[in-house]
Design a protein around this motif. Structure first.
Motif, PDB file in Angstrom:
ATOM      1  N   LEU B  24       0.841  -1.204   0.000  1.00 29.91           N
ATOM      2  CA  LEU B  24       0.000   0.000   0.000  1.00 29.91           C
ATOM      3  C   LEU B  24       0.874   1.251   0.000  1.00 29.91           C
ATOM      4  CD1 LEU B  24      -3.064  -0.250   0.073  1.00 29.91           C
ATOM      5  CD2 LEU B  24      -3.025   0.162   2.516  1.00 29.91           C
ATOM      6  N   LEU B  25       1.867   1.258   0.897  1.00 34.52           N
ATOM      7  CA  LEU B  25       2.765   2.411   1.001  1.00 34.52           C
ATOM      8  C   LEU B  25       3.498   2.650  -0.305  1.00 34.52           C
ATOM      9  CD1 LEU B  25       4.315   1.800   4.541  1.00 34.52           C
ATOM     10  CD2 LEU B  25       2.817   3.694   3.871  1.00 34.52           C
ATOM     11  N   THR B  27       2.656   1.694  -3.276  1.00 31.69           N
ATOM     12  CA  THR B  27       1.735   2.101  -4.343  1.00 31.69           C
ATOM     13  C   THR B  27       1.446   3.587  -4.247  1.00 31.69           C
ATOM     14  OG1 THR B  27       0.694  -0.077  -4.270  1.00 31.69           O
ATOM     15  CG2 THR B  27      -0.525   1.671  -5.387  1.00 31.69           C
ATOM     16  N   PHE B  28       1.130   4.043  -3.051  1.00 31.06           N
ATOM     17  CA  PHE B  28       0.818   5.471  -2.891  1.00 31.06           C
ATOM     18  C   PHE B  28       2.033   6.344  -3.169  1.00 31.06           C
ATOM     19  CE2 PHE B  28      -3.505   5.847  -2.054  1.00 31.06           C
ATOM     20  CZ  PHE B  28      -3.940   4.837  -1.210  1.00 31.06           C
ATOM     21  N   SER B  29       3.211   5.880  -2.730  1.00 34.00           N
ATOM     22  CA  SER B  29       4.425   6.656  -3.013  1.00 34.00           C
ATOM     23  C   SER B  29       4.591   6.858  -4.507  1.00 34.00           C
ATOM     24  CB  SER B  29       5.675   5.943  -2.485  1.00 34.00           C
ATOM     25  OG  SER B  29       5.501   5.561  -1.165  1.00 34.00           O
ATOM     26  N   TYR B  31       2.374   6.631  -6.825  1.00 32.92           N
ATOM     27  CA  TYR B  31       1.272   7.421  -7.396  1.00 32.92           C
ATOM     28  C   TYR B  31       1.496   8.917  -7.180  1.00 32.92           C
ATOM     29  CZ  TYR B  31      -3.449   9.178  -8.177  1.00 32.92           C
ATOM     30  OH  TYR B  31      -4.532   9.892  -8.638  1.00 32.92           O
ATOM     31  N   PHE B  32       1.784   9.271  -5.936  1.00 33.02           N
ATOM     32  CA  PHE B  32       1.931  10.704  -5.660  1.00 33.02           C
ATOM     33  C   PHE B  32       3.197  11.267  -6.276  1.00 33.02           C
ATOM     34  CE2 PHE B  32      -1.869  11.593  -3.690  1.00 33.02           C
ATOM     35  CZ  PHE B  32      -2.197  10.647  -2.736  1.00 33.02           C
ATOM     36  N   THR B  35       1.816  12.220  -9.641  1.00 33.69           N
ATOM     37  CA  THR B  35       0.777  13.256  -9.697  1.00 33.69           C
ATOM     38  C   THR B  35       1.259  14.581  -9.107  1.00 33.69           C
ATOM     39  OG1 THR B  35      -0.155  12.465  -7.618  1.00 33.69           O
ATOM     40  CG2 THR B  35      -1.164  11.663  -9.654  1.00 33.69           C
TER      41      THR B  35
ATOM     42  N   LEU C  62      -5.383   3.995 -10.155  1.00 33.42           N
ATOM     43  CA  LEU C  62      -5.073   3.777  -8.735  1.00 33.42           C
ATOM     44  C   LEU C  62      -6.164   2.940  -8.070  1.00 33.42           C
ATOM     45  CD1 LEU C  62      -3.193   4.419  -6.315  1.00 33.42           C
ATOM     46  CD2 LEU C  62      -4.697   6.363  -5.829  1.00 33.42           C
ATOM     47  N   SER C  63      -7.432   3.273  -8.389  1.00 35.33           N
ATOM     48  CA  SER C  63      -8.532   2.488  -7.800  1.00 35.33           C
ATOM     49  C   SER C  63      -8.401   1.023  -8.170  1.00 35.33           C
ATOM     50  CB  SER C  63      -9.897   2.993  -8.288  1.00 35.33           C
ATOM     51  OG  SER C  63      -9.901   4.368  -8.429  1.00 35.33           O
ATOM     52  N   THR C  65      -5.754  -0.546  -8.936  1.00 31.78           N
ATOM     53  CA  THR C  65      -4.589  -1.096  -8.240  1.00 31.78           C
ATOM     54  C   THR C  65      -4.933  -1.451  -6.811  1.00 31.78           C
ATOM     55  OG1 THR C  65      -3.214   0.349  -9.599  1.00 31.78           O
ATOM     56  CG2 THR C  65      -2.170  -0.688  -7.701  1.00 31.78           C
ATOM     57  N   LEU C  66      -5.628  -0.534  -6.117  1.00 32.04           N
ATOM     58  CA  LEU C  66      -5.939  -0.780  -4.713  1.00 32.04           C
ATOM     59  C   LEU C  66      -6.905  -1.956  -4.568  1.00 32.04           C
ATOM     60  CD1 LEU C  66      -6.217   2.921  -3.519  1.00 32.04           C
ATOM     61  CD2 LEU C  66      -4.347   1.317  -3.116  1.00 32.04           C
TER      62      LEU C  66
END
Lengths: 659, 105, 196
Positions: B24-25, B27-29, B31-32, B35, C62-63, C65-66
């Motif tokens: 999760l971490l 993935t968000f890293s 992504y941001f 963006t 992203l959705s 992916t999650l």
């Protein structure tokens, strides 16, 4: 309603029509005989639904030998055309037809003879050599065979319904795209190879797991016979190379069927990408074909020199080196496509490197012979011919590994002569050696040696006459896939010599058939009662000839290399000990491999002819049957100890009947 | 079932939670990073690749239990060999096609 | 080292089958690697059409992916429950995985439909051909997985957890995790890098 299929698809020239009618007549005769001898039940229970790899292997070999016959006829037609198609004369074949013939020749030989004999032999011999009773996934094994057969059926169907591809055994775009090949030929090629390829991939997984997980107790990897080692390496190649083929073929079919632009000349496509991907598979493929036969020769040479193989460890490492390196050379198939010097140089050097471990193997075979007591039975004759042909052919390969040299001879008959030396000298002669070596094990009686020798000499002389002139022709500028040439080239005499070579080869084939018939006629005299007609060294010779359906009543315990040889020495010293028979689990018969195969055949046909309702229906059928089979919780049966004891103590297996 | 089958890679609840949270971490890293445009695109691309490889490794270890089997580690060996072939094919294809593009286009 | 080679003991069949399935997954990795290589080679061949930067919606990706990540987690819990022979938790976690996987597919089909309706189908350019094929092949694998989960739900509901269904759920778990690993690379290479 029927997509692109119309009655026009059934119209053909005299040659194809003749073949189609002959096939039809033979089929009717076979079916009639089956009814007459009430053979349907035996055929269904004993062969079509069998999960016994010894039988599946034989079916692979039968299909391969039928395709070999077709391939040799194709070759004969090519040689006949070129012997006479000079100057004014344009031979007896139209260009269009000629292209389909050389395409069918290559496709049949590589995919349906080469791969077929490899998997046929692996099925029959590998479980026996490792002391196992079956392969890891018996049902998958059956499915692989039927997928292979469906591929072969589709190739042959193209002769009768529609036409085959004329784009060569690997159909390069843009020629293979819809724009330049709008008919169904390429689609026949794509789906027959794709379907057979899935079968090969599944077998790759199957034999890989079998060899790693099902060896008899005590058989460490370094105690395995070389044939099994070569099979393991070949399966590694299958596992990692075939997915590339699957993708390359899928992308080409997506271009043709859904209007995609992977390899088209418009829309941003890149035809060179196909060449790159197909050869990234294609090079490992040729090693898949040859490695098992290196293994065969290791067995043959040591058995017929009455000496253990020289340099076992280096032989194993050589196989591993070849396997690894074969992933690093693929660009040598397209040096002339336009890559720069550094790219060409890298792949050129890697290609030359791969000759080194191959050389190690050749020397080790020769060192095995040195100091041994050599029996020049037919398997050894095939081996010696292999050394000469594969050796010289291999050297021309090293020559072509040098990019500037390759620029001169690429796609000339020099190239054709090189790879025919490798495939005929290596794969085919290796198969003939395996055939004569293991025939008594499979059928229970030896082949007629004398006729075998005559057949060998015809093949060997035939090969020399058919292929050696091609080296010269290539140097003189003759290109491949040519159906006509000028008299001023001076090529005709050599083409005529090549045609004579084919005649000798056909004679060799006829003699091999005579050998088989004669051997069957004399089988009682040549019965193998011991199971060990050659004084062999490996475990397959520890079974009866033919082996019982369960291979080994008692799982052998292995204490070293050449396991059977040690067993025999120990027997001389100590004698046998009592065994207690135990019940054995064996897989039940299953028709699902055949049924799923038939769904896939119809699916392939639908995809080729764009009959979309058929595609949807058969896809569903295939899916449902697969789910049913994979949901089966009880695929095995327990054979009671008493039955094993009864069968095991039968002195001689008169025929191959079993439950 | 008469007896328990010894299933080699018995995952623990803990391993799945750790794998999930780390993925999760990562993935968000990733992504941001894209963006929010924190870095140049070339640096971003390299970091994205590193994040992807790391997350793949995390999932291979914590979800697929790679390397946690008994000897002779067949799963790990086949995986490593596959990785080797993968790099050869992918890098080889990219090198060859790029080179052809340069030479011929 | 060899094991006794007669077919039949549940332990041996389990190990052989799960290992064999792992080997098949290795072949699938090569399959996807080839598709990725193709994508990278062709991604800039736009034929005058739009690029990824113009077409892809990152929040949407992203959705997906999650959702897939959570489903990978739940599939792991399903396998654990099966190995502990707990029927109801197994069915629950398999069901959750199914629903999440279905959501993923619905989102992906929505994205594809949208692209096609705007004229950006797989016929538009080599880039779009490779996009649809790479992402579509992954989607086809997920769809097969969904079908597999359904079959397992039926089998376990009616037959309970036996040696055979345990073996199959173990393979299913491997399959589902592997598909999430592949998706990491699709998300990164196709969507994230495509947006740079």
């Amino acid at each position: 309603m029927f997509g692109k299929l119309t009655l026009d698809a059934l119209k053909h020239g005299p040659i194809e029509s003749g073949v189609s009618y002959s096939v039809g007549i033979v089929a009717i005769i076979v079916i009639t005989l089956l009814f007459y001898f009430k053979g349907w039940e035996g055929l269904w229970k004993g062969w079509i639904t069998t999960l016994d790899p010894k039988r599946i292997g034989r079916m692979y070999l039968i299909v391969s030998l039928l395709m070999l016959f077709k391939g040799v006829v194709d070759a004969g037609m090519i040689r006949a055309q070129l012997a006479f198609s000079v100057g004014e004369s344009h031979g007896y074949l139209e260009s269009n037809h000629f292209q389909q013939i050389f395409t069918a020749h290559g496709t049949s030989m590589i995919f349906f003879v080469g791969m077929g004999v490899v998997f046929g032999l692996l099925n029959i011999i590998v479980p026996l050599q490792i002391g196992a009773r079956d392969v890891a996934f018996p049902f998958l094994n059956s499915l692989s065979f039927w997928l292979f057969s469906v591929g072969a059926i589709l190739v042959n169907l193209s002769l009768m319904v529609g036409n085959f591809s004329g784009a060569g055994w690997l159909p390069y775009p843009p020629l293979s795209e819809l724009q330049y090949s709008p008919d169904v030929g390429i689609d026949y090629w794509i789906w027959s190879v794709q379907i057979a390829g899935i079968g090969s991939l599944l077998s790759g997984v199957n034999f890989f797991v079998t060899i790693l997980k099902m060896r008899a107790p005590g058989m460490t990897l370094m105690r395995m016979p070389l044939f099994t080692w070569s099979a393991l390496n070949a399966m590694v190649l299958v596992i990692f190379a075939f997915p590339i083929l699957t993708v390359a073929l899928a992308l080409l079919s997506l271009d043709r069927t859904l209007g995609m632009h992977f390899f088209t000349t418009d829309g941003g496509g890149n035809p060179m990408l196909f060449v790159n991907l197909i050869w990234a598979w294609g090079h490992p493929e040729v090693y898949i074909l040859i490695l098992p036969f290196f293994g065969v020769f290791s067995e043959v040479v040591s058995t017929f020199s009455e000496k253990r193989l020289f340099g076992y460890t280096s032989m194993v490492w050589a196989l591993a080196a070849i396997t690894f390196l074969s992933f690093l050379v693929w660009l040598h198939h397209f040096f002339t496509m336009g890559a720069g010097a550094n790219v060409n140089a890298f792949f050129g050097v890697m290609t030359m490197l791969i000759a080194v471990p191959t050389g190690v193997k050749v020397f080790n075979w020769l060192f095995t012979m040195y100091g041994g007591r050599i029996h020049f039975k037919t398997p050894m004759l095939w081996f010696l011919a292999f050394i000469f042909i594969f050796g010289t052919g291999g050297m021309t390969g090293v020559l072509m590994a040098i990019p500037p040299a390759d620029y001169q001879v690429h796609n000339s008959l020099f190239l054709i002569a090189h790879f025919h030396s490798m495939v005929i000298g290596g794969v085919l002669f290796g198969f003939f050696a395996a055939y004569s070596y293991w025939f008594p094990k499979v059928f229970g009686f030896t082949l007629n040696e004398k006729i075998g020798r005559y057949a060998f000499w015809c093949w060997f002389m035939g090969f020399i006459l058919a292929i050696m002139p091609l080296y010269v022709l290539g140097m003189m500028g003759a290109t491949r896939r040519l159906d006509h040439y000028d008299a001023s080239t001076g090529w005709q005499p050599l083409y005529i010599v090549a045609a004579v070579g084919i005649i000798f080869i056909v004679l060799g084939v006829i003699l091999q058939n005579i050998q088989l018939l004669a051997s069957i006629a004399e089988r009682r005299r040549n019965r193998d009662y011991t199971g060990d007609p050659w004084n062999g060294r490996t475990l397959e010779w520890a079974t009866s000839s033919p082996p019982k359906f369960y291979n080994f009543a008692f799982v052998p315990e292995v204490h070293g290399r050449d396991a059977f040889w040690s067993m025999k020495q120990a027997e001389k010293a100590g004698g046998e000990h009592e065994h207690h028979y135990e019940a054995i689990h064996m897989p039940k018969r299953s028709g699902m491999g055949f049924y799923i195969g038939m769904w896939v055949f119809l699916l392939g046909f639908g995809l080729i002819w764009h009959i979309w309702w058929l595609v949807a229906l058969t896809f569903l059928g295939m899916l449902i049957f697969t789910i049913i089979r994979l949901s089966d919780d009880e695929p095995e049966q327990l054979i009671p100890a008493s039955k094993i004891k009864r069968i095991d103590l039968t002195k001689r297996h008169v025929h191959n009947g079993h439950s | 079932m008469k007896h328990k089958i010894y299933t080699e890679h018995l995952g623990t609840f803990k391993s799945y939670i750790i794998g999930f949270i780390l993925s999760l971490l990562l993935t968000f890293s990733a992504y941001f990073l894209v963006t929010e445009k924190w870095l140049h695109s070339q640096t971003t691309a390299l970091i994205l690749a590193a994040l992807a490889l790391t997350q793949a490794l995390i999932q291979l270890v914590f979800f697929l239990h790679l390397g946690q089997e008994r000897t002779p580690y067949w799963n790990l060996q086949t995986f490593l060999f596959m990785l080797g072939v993968l790099f050869i094919i992918v890098l080889g294809t990219l090198w060859i096609m790029h080179n052809l593009d340069y030479q011929m286009m | 080292m060899g094991t006794a080679s007669h077919a039949g003991t549940g332990q041996e069949t389990y190990e052989r089958t799960v290992f064999g399935f792992w080997v098949y997954l290795m072949t699938d990795c090569i399959l996807f690697a080839t598709l990725f290589a193709t994508y990278v080679v062709l991604q800039n061949n736009l034929n005058g059409g739009p690029s990824g930067k113009e077409l892809f919606h990152l929040p949407f990706a992203l959705s997906e992916t999650l959702i897939l990540l959570v489903s990978s987690f739940t599939s792991g819990l399903a396998v654990m429950a099966a190995q502990n022979l707990k029927k109801v938790p197994t069915l629950t976690w398999l069901g959750a995985t199914f629903l999440l996987g279905l959501a993923f597919i619905i989102l992906e089909v929505t994205e594809f439909t949208h692209l096609v309706q705007e004229g950006n189908s797989w016929q538009r350019s080599a880039f779009l051909s490779s996009f649809f094929t790479l992402v579509g092949t992954h989607g086809a694998h997920i769809t097969s997985g969904l079908l597999w989960i359904l079959v397992m739900l039926f089998q376990i509901a009616f037959r309970g957890i036996n040696i055979a269904s345990l073996r199959r759920v173990a393979c299913l778990g491997l399959f589902w995790h592997f598909l999430d690993v592949i998706w990491i690379f699709i998300f990164t290479i196709v969507y994230l890098m495509g947006a740079l």
